[in-house]
Design an enzyme around this catalytic site. Structure first.
Site: not given
Ligand SMILES: Cc1ncc(COP(=O)(O)O)c(C=O)c1O
Length: 403
Positions: A73, A249, A346
């Site tokens: 994401a 890839t 994060c």
């Molecule tokens: C709402 C939301 N968006 C984006 C992300 C980012 O996802 P990823 O770490 O898989 O790239 C997260 C991950 O915690 C998320 O909860």
């Protein structure tokens, strides 16, 4: 040593064994590069990817859309925001992002602002009276309407909040954006696979997601492009794969695993959603009755799951609570066998309190005294009961220490 209990399903989910089963043959015998279409093994890999792409588009209610495979994401969000805002033919200079959106969105917005774009945040609906805080984390459609001018290139909003679980009603937001010619990007990372999702019904133009949030492998995700008039610049350049929109890839086994994970999630959603919802309620009831003054962050819910899941206001597996007189981080550290979180994964390494909790109106202390529980497919009632017991006794010990 106490057995681990995993209640951090917003950070990531365990890979479903059925997903691993689907990926293994691809890893072992279909390893050819899907870009090597001059030979049979390469063509087979490309064919495999195409089949799984079509399956995913169907399952996401996006048959007429394009799906760009990414590493997850975060990359999809980068592609959506930079790809739209920095496209050479983009005339519009304003970007709107949700105040309690994920850091992946907010950091892209910050970077765009440094590059001279007009970045504004979208506020939340206030409680009545307006100073009654916290609010539940629903975006203010009226305020958005006022911000939407014909200079807005893209609006980015989170569908299901990763910390407090609030779910937005996106259809009216999409309609409003389109009235003003703005593109709507949806961060559906926490929602896909957890609640019913139909891209066409929602009306978003771009949708980001990660496989590892719905029991698929890490390192693979997607960006749905639901509007074929969209002009997107690539963020990752190189070999020109995926129509030059995302070079590199393709991760054949990851894509096969992601498609299988989505297939399973969609197939068992009717059974899984009420199960997860009830476990969340069980945990909340068990904590609330034993901890005086425990408060819920985010939207409330009824004890029984609704027969129509489209009326949900909160992600079914999300519980975020604040503990009186105790620091959430200290509580979490006291029960290391319990995988929970004091913020989003994060940001949990950052000492600053969560921007989401501050954003809904909590004080710094209230935000610091909060914990997030993420309940998922593999949790059981026994685990929920044990988790509640461990939290309650750790809380009592900490309180005793504070007093
Ligand atoms: C709402 C939301 N968006 C984006 C992300 C980012 O996802 P990823 O770490 O898989 O790239 C997260 C991950 O915690 C998320 O909860």
């Amino acid at each position: 040593m106490a057995e681990d209990i995993y209640l951090d399903n917003h950070a990531t989910t365990a890979v479903d064994p059925r997903v691993v089963e689907a990926m293994l043959p691809t890893m072992l015998s279909e390893y050819a590069n899907a870009g090597s279409i001059t030979h049979q093994p390469g063509r087979r890999a490309a064919q495999r990817i195409q089949e799984h792409k079509e399956q995913m588009l169907y399952l996401l209610g996006a048959q007429h859309a394009e799906l760009i495979f990414t590493s997850g994401a975060t990359e999809s969000i980068n592609l959506a925001l930079f790809g739209i805002a920095l496209h050479p033919r983009q005339k519009r200079r304003t970007v709107l992002v949700g105040k309690i959106d994920h850091k992946a969105v907010l950091d892209c917005a910050r970077k765009l602002s440094k590059q001279g774009l007009n970045v504004q945040t979208i506020d939340l609906v206030k409680n009545q009276p307006a100073d009654l805080l916290p609010c539940v984390g629903i975006y203010d459609l009226e305020a958005l309407g006022e911000q939407l001018t014909d200079d807005v290139a893209i609006v980015s909003l989170i569908l299901g909040n990763n910390e407090i679980g609030s779910l937005q009603d996106m259809r009216p937001i999409a309609e409003l954006c389109h009235q003003h010619g703005a593109i709507l990007h949806l961060d559906a990372t926490q929602a896909i696979g957890k609640i019913p999702f139909d891209a066409q019904a929602v009306g978003a133009d771009l949708v980001s997601f990660s496989a590892h949030k719905f029991y698929g492998p890490k390192g693979v995700g997607g960006l749905l492009i639901c509007n074929d008039t969209i002009q997107l610049s690539p963020v990752i350049v190189g070999g020109g794969q995926q129509n030059n929109l995302r070079s590199g890839t393709l991760n054949t086994a990851g894509i096969v695993g992601m498609a299988r994970a989505l297939e399973i999630s969609v197939a068992q959603l009717d059974a899984e959603l009420p199960m997860v919802y009830s476990l969340r309620d069980r945990l909340w009831q068990k904590l609330k009755t034993r901890i005086d003054g425990l408060k819920l962050n985010g939207p409330d819910w009824k004890t029984l799951p609704p027969s129509d899941p489209t009326v949900l206001q909160r992600l079914p597996g999300n519980l975020n609570v604040r503990f009186p007189n105790v620091d959430g981080q200290s509580l979490m550290l006291k029960v290391p066998s319990l995988a929970v979180s004091s913020g989003s994964a994060c940001t949990s390494a950052e000492p600053a309190p969560s921007h989401v909790l501050i954003g809904i109106g909590l004080s710094q202390d209230q935000a610091r005294s909060s914990l997030r529980f993420g309940i998922g497919r593999f949790n059981t009632e026994t685990q929920i009961d044990q988790a509640a017991d461990r939290i309650v006794s750790a809380y009592a010990e900490l309180l005793h220490f504070v007093a």
